[in-house]
Design an enzyme around this catalytic site. Structure first.
Site, short mmCIF file in Angstrom:
data_model
loop_
_atom_site.label_atom_id
_atom_site.label_comp_id
_atom_site.label_asym_id
_atom_site.label_seq_id
_atom_site.Cartn_x
_atom_site.Cartn_y
_atom_site.Cartn_z
CD GLU A 247 -8.96 -9.32 -3.45
OE1 GLU A 247 -9.80 -8.93 -2.63
OE2 GLU A 247 -7.84 -9.76 -3.10
CE LYS B 38 -3.98 -2.22 2.25
NZ LYS B 38 -5.00 -2.12 3.33
CG HIS C 131 -5.51 -6.31 -0.20
ND1 HIS C 131 -6.74 -6.29 0.42
CD2 HIS C 131 -5.59 -7.26 -1.18
CE1 HIS C 131 -7.53 -7.19 -0.18
NE2 HIS C 131 -6.87 -7.77 -1.14
CE1 TYR D 222 -9.55 -2.76 0.31
CE2 TYR D 222 -8.68 -0.87 -0.86
CZ TYR D 222 -8.49 -1.96 -0.04
OH TYR D 222 -7.23 -2.27 0.43
CG ASN E 248 -3.69 -2.16 6.90
OD1 ASN E 248 -3.57 -1.88 5.71
ND2 ASN E 248 -4.72 -2.85 7.37
#
Ligand code: UDP
Length: 140
Positions: A128, A11, A117, A51, A114
């Site tokens: 995905e 990320k 993913h 998302y 964080n």
């Protein structure tokens, strides 16, 4: 357990701090092979599409802003039990709850930023991976 593939994103908080190599080392040390990888900047529409399952959650808008705030590295990881194995080494969503040695414990800044993913199930992994990669880009 057969060889499996999972989808991963490094990320923007992690690319900003130049942590791609350190995170990739964690994957490789855990026996996961990076069989596809590209650095991209997500558009708002791409982030919202990715998302979509979280659309009604209170954090959705902020999450999409965060995910478009800088480059990400999208990846396909391959290995024995790759989906569960990757979830294990990522650690809990909130780094405050993540186990020692996990990526999120070591690197994450917050529950939102964080660092990584990882797909949570075979069906989402397939969807995905297909969202970002064509078959010809994945080299096992
Ligand atoms: N997230 C957030 N606030 C929350 C919960 C989640 O900003 O209260 C973000 C966080 O970046 C997380 C992502 O939304 O990684 C997807 O949430 P999910 O519950 O699917 O967690 P994950 O599978 O990534 O651990």
């Amino acid at each position: 357990m057969a060889t499996e593939r999972t989808f991963s994103i490094i990320k923007p908080d992690a690319t900003r701090r130049n942590l791609t190599g350190k995170i990739n080392a964690k994957f490789e040390e855990a026996g996961l092979r990076i069989v596809a990888q590209k650095r991209i900047r997500l558009s708002r529409a791409q982030a919202e599409g990715f998302y979509a399952v979280h659309k009604s959650r209170p954090f959705f808008n902020d999450l999409c802003s965060f995910m478009t705030s800088g480059p990400v590295v999208v990846q396909v990881l391959e290995g024995e039990n790759a989906i569960a194995r990757n979830r294990e080494i990522m650690g809990a969503t909130n780094p405050a709850n993540a186990a020692p040695g996990t990526i999120r414990k070591e690197f994450a800044e917050s529950i939102e930023a964080n660092s990584v993913h990882g797909s949570d199930a075979p069906e989402t992994a397939r969807e995905e991976i297909a969202y970002f990669f064509s078959g010809i880009e994945i080299v096992g």
